[in-house]
Design a protein around this motif. Structure first.
Motif, PDB file in Angstrom:
ATOM      1  N   TRP A 154       0.849  -1.209   0.040  1.00 28.29           N
ATOM      2  CA  TRP A 154       0.109   0.124  -0.206  1.00 28.29           C
ATOM      3  C   TRP A 154       0.800   1.247  -0.099  1.00 28.29           C
ATOM      4  O   TRP A 154       0.572   2.246  -0.736  1.00 28.29           O
ATOM      5  N   ARG A 158       0.692   4.549  -2.402  1.00 26.38           N
ATOM      6  CA  ARG A 158       0.530   5.853  -1.782  1.00 26.38           C
ATOM      7  C   ARG A 158       1.392   7.037  -2.140  1.00 26.38           C
ATOM      8  O   ARG A 158       0.843   7.921  -2.349  1.00 26.38           O
ATOM      9  N   SER A 328      -2.377   3.974   6.540  1.00 22.80           N
ATOM     10  CA  SER A 328      -3.068   4.061   5.281  1.00 22.80           C
ATOM     11  C   SER A 328      -4.206   4.765   5.175  1.00 22.80           C
ATOM     12  O   SER A 328      -4.835   4.968   4.087  1.00 22.80           O
ATOM     13  N   ASP A 330      -3.786   8.139   6.123  1.00 21.87           N
ATOM     14  CA  ASP A 330      -3.188   9.055   6.206  1.00 21.87           C
ATOM     15  C   ASP A 330      -3.138  10.010   7.686  1.00 21.87           C
ATOM     16  O   ASP A 330      -3.009  11.026   7.843  1.00 21.87           O
ATOM     17  N   PRO A 347       4.500   5.969   4.466  1.00 22.70           N
ATOM     18  CA  PRO A 347       3.791   4.878   5.166  1.00 22.70           C
ATOM     19  C   PRO A 347       4.804   4.189   5.965  1.00 22.70           C
ATOM     20  O   PRO A 347       6.075   3.683   5.640  1.00 22.70           O
TER      21      PRO A 347
END
Ligand code: CA
Length: 431
Positions: A154, A158, A328, A330, A347
């Protein structure tokens, strides 16, 4: 395969190592631990004092030299504590000596690593799912399909790394992972491993016996193929410098020697997912020397959580780019250190990456956030032709967007977008 790899590394490094390790002193064994009662100190000389003079002054005071740190005009001495005290007292009488710093063995991972997550290799159904979605992509979009069986973590999505790869995947950029080593035979990494060094035993064997360095490496540059995961800069060249033992411990002098290796071997980016709550002047001067030497140092802010000024070291020193961690959604990770030194957020919660033994794991920490930014720095260097700490930092800043409602002490300049690094202009925000 291992043998062939090792010999390639040895031949590649023989020249550079020979150039700065003349009269190799007796090094400690590969464990960072020292025998009971034995301590080390870092003797720092004023600039302009030649190597020969440094050695003769130290030896004249009974100091046993175990390492040289020419980057900061220093040598490391080792002995039992009473002998070192005597040497220290003697050395303080020499005008050539600037100071003598303590050189403790500490665990550099406890403050940046949230411990082991669950084993998270892609399951058979996930691989099938990826294959199905790859097929779907093929039918609906003109872009190349994602390789079946490879997951894009992820965090890599991102920061929009995949959208930058048409321009660059970091090819040719030298990235050094200063950590516990790298699993040199990992099928998802070995294609990108270009060399390295073991600072604990002064050998070319930088095999990871902890797992941490292998995890960091995968987030930077796991290979874009049909298996496992993919990194932010999947064509960058990885160099593994082992400064921590299997437990994550290492002396200050070993960590500094690893940083020195980065300068002496012309690394463009150094990734340090390690830190101590307390630094010292030798570490601080090494960070400055890296910036001066053209190495962009990306370092973990630390996992000390909220509070005033919780950023650890080396991340907290001028010349380092300190990285905080987000999840994930934010949101700033609760464990992420805060402070004015935080430069970016990346992340760092439930990050899937490579692990030693050819496997994969999901881990959390500013340790995991840092290599995202290291990969982004490699993309910036490859895409924009920038070099050196100041220029790379400026490029990263120009591609960063703050998360609204999050304090600057938690995120610095915000999240870096790889599309902007590759394209040169600010892309629309995703959320
Ligand atoms: Ca892969």
């Amino acid at each position: 395969m291992i043998r062939r790899f090792k010999s390639a590394v040895i031949s590649a490094l023989a020249l550079s190592l020979a150039a700065w390790l003349p009269a190799a002193p007796a090094f400690a064994a590969s464990s960072a631990a020292l025998p009971p009662g034995v301590v080390r100190h870092i003797v720092v000389f004023k600039s302009g004092i030649e190597r020969g003079a440094r050695l003769s002054i130290v030896q004249g005071e009974g100091g046993q030299v175990v390492r040289e740190l020419p980057l900061i005009n220093a040598v490391v001495i080792q002995g039992d504590s009473s002998r070192i005290l005597d040497a220290k007292a003697g050395l303080s009488r020499h005008s050539e000596v600037l100071r003598v710093d303590p050189d403790p063995v500490v665990n550099w991972l406890v403050s940046v690593d949230r411990g082991m997550g669950e084993f998270a290799a892609p399951s058979a159904s996930e691989i099938l799912g990826a294959a199905a979605s790859a097929l779907k992509t093929l039918k609906t979009a003109p872009q190349p399909a994602k390789p079946a069986g490879q997951k894009t973590p992820w965090g890599v999505s991102r920061v929009h790394a995949p959208e930058a790869w048409a321009k660059t995947a970091g090819q040719g950029v030298k990235v050094c992972v200063v950590d516990t080593g790298i699993d040199m035979t990992h099928p998802d990494l070995k294609g990108n491993i270009a060399g390295g060094w073991n600072a604990l035993d002064n050998s070319s064997n930088f095999k990871d016996d902890n797992g941490h360095g292998t995890h960091v490496s995968g987030t930077i540059a796991a290979v874009n193929n049909a298996i496992g995961v993919v990194g932010v800069a999947p064509k960058a060249s990885l160099y593994g410098v082992k400064v921590l033992d299997a437990s994550g411990s290492g002396s200050f002098d070993a960590v500094i020697a690893g940083m020195q290796w980065c300068v002496q071997n012309h690394m463009q980016v150094a990734s340090m997912s390690l830190g101590a709550d307390q630094g010292n002047d030798s570490l601080k001067e090494t960070v400055a020397a890296m910036a001066k030497g053209g190495v962009t140092l990306i370092a973990a802010a630390g996992n000390s959580g909220p509070g005033a000024g919780t950023v650890g070291y080396p991340a907290g020193y001028p010349g380092a780019i300190a990285i905080a961690a987000m999840d994930s959604s934010d949101k700033t990770a609760d464990f992420s250190s805060r402070g004015p030194q935080v430069a970016f957020i990346a992340p760092g919660v439930n990050v899937l990456s490579t692990y030693m033994g050819g496997g994969y794991r999901s881990l959390s920490g500013t340790s995991m956030a840092t290599p995202h930014m290291t990969g982004l720095a490699a993309l910036a260097i490859a895409a924009r032709g920038v070099s050196g700490y100041q220029s790379v930092l400026a490029a990263l800043k120009s591609a960063a967007t703050p998360i609204s409602g999050v304090d600057a002490a938690e995120q610095g300049n915000g999240v870096v977008d790889a599309r902007v690094l590759a394209g040169g202009s600010h892309a629309p925000r995703r959320r």
